[in-house]
Each structure stands twice: as C-alpha cells, then as structure tokens.
Design a protein around this motif. Structure first.
Motif, PDB file in Angstrom:
ATOM      1  N   VAL A 191      11.145  -0.425  -3.685  1.00 57.56           N
ATOM      2  CA  VAL A 191      11.287  -1.882  -3.639  1.00 57.56           C
ATOM      3  C   VAL A 191      11.054  -2.418  -5.053  1.00 57.56           C
ATOM      4  CG1 VAL A 191      10.436  -4.056  -2.682  1.00 57.56           C
ATOM      5  CG2 VAL A 191      10.464  -1.987  -1.256  1.00 57.56           C
ATOM      6  N   PRO A 192      12.112  -2.760  -5.789  1.00 60.89           N
ATOM      7  CA  PRO A 192      11.928  -3.302  -7.144  1.00 60.89           C
ATOM      8  C   PRO A 192      11.352  -4.720  -7.094  1.00 60.89           C
ATOM      9  CG  PRO A 192      14.154  -2.415  -6.830  1.00 60.89           C
ATOM     10  CD  PRO A 192      13.535  -2.554  -5.479  1.00 60.89           C
ATOM     11  N   ILE A 193      10.407  -4.990  -7.985  1.00 57.63           N
ATOM     12  CA  ILE A 193       9.850  -6.330  -8.149  1.00 57.63           C
ATOM     13  C   ILE A 193      10.349  -6.838  -9.499  1.00 57.63           C
ATOM     14  CG2 ILE A 193       7.781  -7.753  -8.072  1.00 57.63           C
ATOM     15  CD1 ILE A 193       8.096  -5.959  -5.606  1.00 57.63           C
ATOM     16  N   VAL A 194      11.239  -7.811  -9.479  1.00 58.93           N
ATOM     17  CA  VAL A 194      11.879  -8.301 -10.697  1.00 58.93           C
ATOM     18  C   VAL A 194      11.269  -9.640 -11.097  1.00 58.93           C
ATOM     19  CG1 VAL A 194      14.075  -8.937 -11.782  1.00 58.93           C
ATOM     20  CG2 VAL A 194      14.024  -7.163 -10.003  1.00 58.93           C
ATOM     21  N   ASN A 195      11.048  -9.810 -12.384  1.00 55.33           N
ATOM     22  CA  ASN A 195      10.572 -11.090 -12.904  1.00 55.33           C
ATOM     23  C   ASN A 195      11.152 -11.277 -14.293  1.00 55.33           C
ATOM     24  OD1 ASN A 195       9.240 -13.524 -13.176  1.00 55.33           O
ATOM     25  ND2 ASN A 195       7.183 -12.652 -13.319  1.00 55.33           N
ATOM     26  N   VAL A 204      15.175  -6.190  -2.692  1.00 52.30           N
ATOM     27  CA  VAL A 204      14.736  -6.471  -4.060  1.00 52.30           C
ATOM     28  C   VAL A 204      13.975  -7.788  -4.029  1.00 52.30           C
ATOM     29  CG1 VAL A 204      15.428  -6.890  -6.450  1.00 52.30           C
ATOM     30  CG2 VAL A 204      16.767  -5.320  -5.020  1.00 52.30           C
ATOM     31  N   LEU A 205      12.777  -7.803  -4.591  1.00 57.97           N
ATOM     32  CA  LEU A 205      11.986  -9.028  -4.661  1.00 57.97           C
ATOM     33  C   LEU A 205      12.048  -9.582  -6.077  1.00 57.97           C
ATOM     34  CD1 LEU A 205       8.805  -7.971  -2.637  1.00 57.97           C
ATOM     35  CD2 LEU A 205      10.893  -9.070  -1.799  1.00 57.97           C
ATOM     36  N   VAL A 206      12.410 -10.842  -6.198  1.00 55.38           N
ATOM     37  CA  VAL A 206      12.388 -11.531  -7.489  1.00 55.38           C
ATOM     38  C   VAL A 206      11.217 -12.500  -7.426  1.00 55.38           C
ATOM     39  CG1 VAL A 206      13.624 -13.064  -9.060  1.00 55.38           C
ATOM     40  CG2 VAL A 206      14.862 -11.274  -7.817  1.00 55.38           C
ATOM     41  N   SER A 207      10.171 -12.181  -8.155  1.00 55.62           N
ATOM     42  CA  SER A 207       8.911 -12.887  -7.963  1.00 55.62           C
ATOM     43  C   SER A 207       8.437 -13.614  -9.207  1.00 55.62           C
ATOM     44  CB  SER A 207       7.825 -11.899  -7.521  1.00 55.62           C
ATOM     45  OG  SER A 207       6.587 -12.566  -7.357  1.00 55.62           O
TER      46      SER A 207
END
Length: 382
Positions: free
Chosen positions: A148-152, A64-67
């Motif tokens: 692949v979730p991109i969380v912001n 999981v990417l927290v961007s």
C-alpha cells in the motif's frame, strides 16, 4: 448548467461501486488526520480507515493512499502554532512530521498483514517525462507486490514554483499515473453544492456530474479549514484531471469512522464520471505525442507486440533518431510499416547498444543495470 441528479444519472451512480474498484486512490486531508486543537494524530480515525483499506485489499483492489498531514503533525511537535508559516518553517515541519506520518500508517496497517511504502513527489516528477515514468514504474512494482503506497508531496524541498499546492490535484495525478479506475477525496464536505451550504440553506448537492462545465467550475469555493490547503476549486480541478484520464472521482465527507465503508453504504457524495477508460485515455495520450525517433523491430517482435507483449531489446533491429529516456518513439515493422508509438525506457545510444541482446545481458553491455523491457506494453499505443 449541469442539472441535479436525474434517474439516468442515479443508475450510473449506483454503478460506481468501491466494491468493484480495480485500483483505488484515496486522498486523506490534514484536517481528517490531525486534531486542530491539539496538533495530535487522530489515531482512532486512522485505525478505522485501516479497516477500510484492509477490506478493499481483501477484495483484490489495489489501494494507493495520498495523504496530507506531515506539516500539520510537524508544526505541533515543533510548537509552531497554526498561523501561516514561512517556507523554511513549513519545510522543517514537513521533515519532522513525515517520519511520524509514515510510522502511523505502518502501525495502522501492519496488523492486517499489509506492507506500506512511502513515496514523496514534487510537481516536477510528473512534468518531466523521465521522472514520471520512473515514478509510475515504482508504483506499479509496489502494487504488484501487494504494498500500500503512501504518497505525499515532498514539502521538505518543494517551493511554490514547483508544487502541486494541495493533495487533491496530486491524488488525481497519481490516479492517472497508475491507471486507477476510482479516486476518492475524503474531505470536510460531502460533495459539490450549487452554493455554499454553510451560508445558503437553499444549496443543493450534485450526486453525479457527467461533464465539468464553466458553470460547475464557478460554483467552487476556497479552503475552509486552517489545516487544509485545498478548497472546492482545487477538487473540481482534480476531477477534471481524473475524469479525463478515465477515472471516476468522488468527493465525500471523511470525518466519519470507516469513511470508505460509509461511502459504500450510501453516504452523501458527488461522483464525477470518467470520460474514458483509463488505459484507452493513456494510449491516446501516448499516440498524440510528437515522435523523437524510430525503433524498427524484427518480425518476431512485431508479432509479439500484436499480442500485447512488451518490446525487449532482443527484438530490436534498428534505431534511428536522437531521444532520451521517456521520450515517444515510433515503432516500425521490418518493411517500414508503422505499428504505433511508445515511451522508451532507454536513450537512443543505449537502445543502439543493447538492441539484439537478451535482457539479462543489459548490465554487461551498458555497465549498469537496466529495465528488462525497452518499451513496456503499458507505454505503447498500437
């Protein structure tokens, strides 16, 4: 005061290996993604990060990417410069930048056959139990599908009163939400020091921190980049959240190409050690909540729960109390014995309506579709 790394701590650091991660959350700061001088995306860096993500996925690790980066990208497009922005300007910049940010990640990961998804959250989504469970269910489903979730943070609607304020703490919260065992904060520093290394040549970096003490918290500084909102203080706060949830957390310099590979190969970092297993920490949290009602199950369901199954409506014999979606309820056996506690996905009235029914009949009974399990096994403490 916590000491610098001992030989015992060194062995634990060696045991924290990204190669062994089951579920990994990676936080990417604005200063890594966006060139401060031009306001443009640092595309070469992002493409190198995509290699790291693809490698982790090939090993079977959920990522999981927290961007961050939406405001930084948007303000460049809108020509807003780098002075402090009014709330409305920041929200407008986020709206413009978020589209570009999502597209950049999609283009970087698509060559590896990886599908991306965008998840925008606010602080309220983690404070409200129902919204928290919905967020968790969505993320779990995406990860199960190999996405692949991109969380912001949803900066287009968040205000100071309902925001995390930085993605360090958001990354830690997401790590706890999805039960990650490792969380990496890619930053512009390579760890936590006893003092600011930019002004104190005698400052020493911690390789491993077993417990976050008041002395450790006192060493934290403030944000150092014009694009970043998070400083060392928020990173230590994030570490407290992550480690309490059973997740090891690292702070490392992310400016190098392929920063996760660099970390695997021994790049400088500070690892905060987990205080518990992620699942054990979550179950203890659920078990400590005040119950809002009782769901009595039949003997067959009681046996199924004992083997780690979810509770389906067909196994419910009785429902008492008044509770909403996401509320904790007591699970009881036919004779009245307490089996444990769980977070229900239905209100008390909905649970009464569907009890005894097969999951495929939920929509016809309620008039709208619902989740197959009344209480998922991951939301139980037995």
């Amino acid at each position: 005061m916590a000491s610098l790394m001992t030989s015992a701590a060194a062995s634990r650091t060696a045991a924290v290996s990204l190669v062994a991660a089951r579920r990994l959350v990676v936080k990417i700061g604005s200063a890594l993604l966006v060139d401060r001088a031009t306001g443009a995306l640092r595309r070469d860096w992002l493409l190198a990060l995509a290699q790291d993500v693809a490698l982790a996925k090939s090993r079977g690790t959920d990522v999981v990417l927290v961007s961050s980066g939406s405001i930084a990208l948007g303000r460049g497009v809108l020509g807003l410069g780098y002075d402090a922005l009014a709330l409305e300007q920041a929200q407008a910049a986020a709206a413009v930048g978020q589209i570009r940010l999502a597209r950049a990640y999609e283009e970087a990961l698509e060559p590896y056959g990886l599908i991306t998804a965008q998840i925008l959250v606010t602080l309220e989504d983690t404070m409200d139990r129902r919204r928290y469970l919905n967020t968790r269910a969505t993320l779990e489903q995406l990860l199960a599908l190999g996405v692949v979730p991109i969380v912001n943070e949803n900066d287009t609607v968040a205000t100071d009163e309902i925001r995390f304020g930085d993605n360090d703490r958001l990354a830690a919260q997401i790590a706890v939400t999805v039960g990650a065992d490792q969380c990496v904060l890619l930053s512009d520093v390579d760890g936590l020091y006893t003092a600011d290394p930019r002004s104190d040549p005698g400052a020493h970096r911690f390789d491993t921190i077993d417990h976050i003490t008041p002395e450790i918290e006192a060493m934290a500084g403030d944000a150092g980049s014009g694009l970043s909102k998070g400083g060392m203080k928020t990173k230590v706060m994030a570490a407290r959240t992550a480690t309490a949830g059973g997740c090891a957390m690292a702070i490392t310099d992310g400016f190098a190409l392929c920063p996760l590979t660099a970390l695997e190969n021994g790049a400088n970092a500070t690892w905060f050690m987990p205080q518990d297993d992620p699942q054990a920490a979550r179950k203890r949290w659920i078990g400590a909540m005040k119950s809002r009602g009782v769901i009595t199950v039949d003997s067959g369901a009681a046996q199924a729960l004992a083997t780690g199954k979810s509770l389906l409506p067909a196994g419910v014999a009785a429902v008492s109390g008044s509770f909403g979606r996401g509320d904790p309820v007591t699970l009881s056996a036919p004779g009245g014995k307490t089996l444990g506690q769980g977070l229900t996905r239905y209100t008390a009235d909905e649970a009464r309506a569907i009890m005894g029914h097969h999951s495929r009949d939920i929509e016809s009974v309620l008039g709208y579709p619902g989740r197959a399990a009344l209480i998922h096994r991951d939301d139980m403490a037995l």
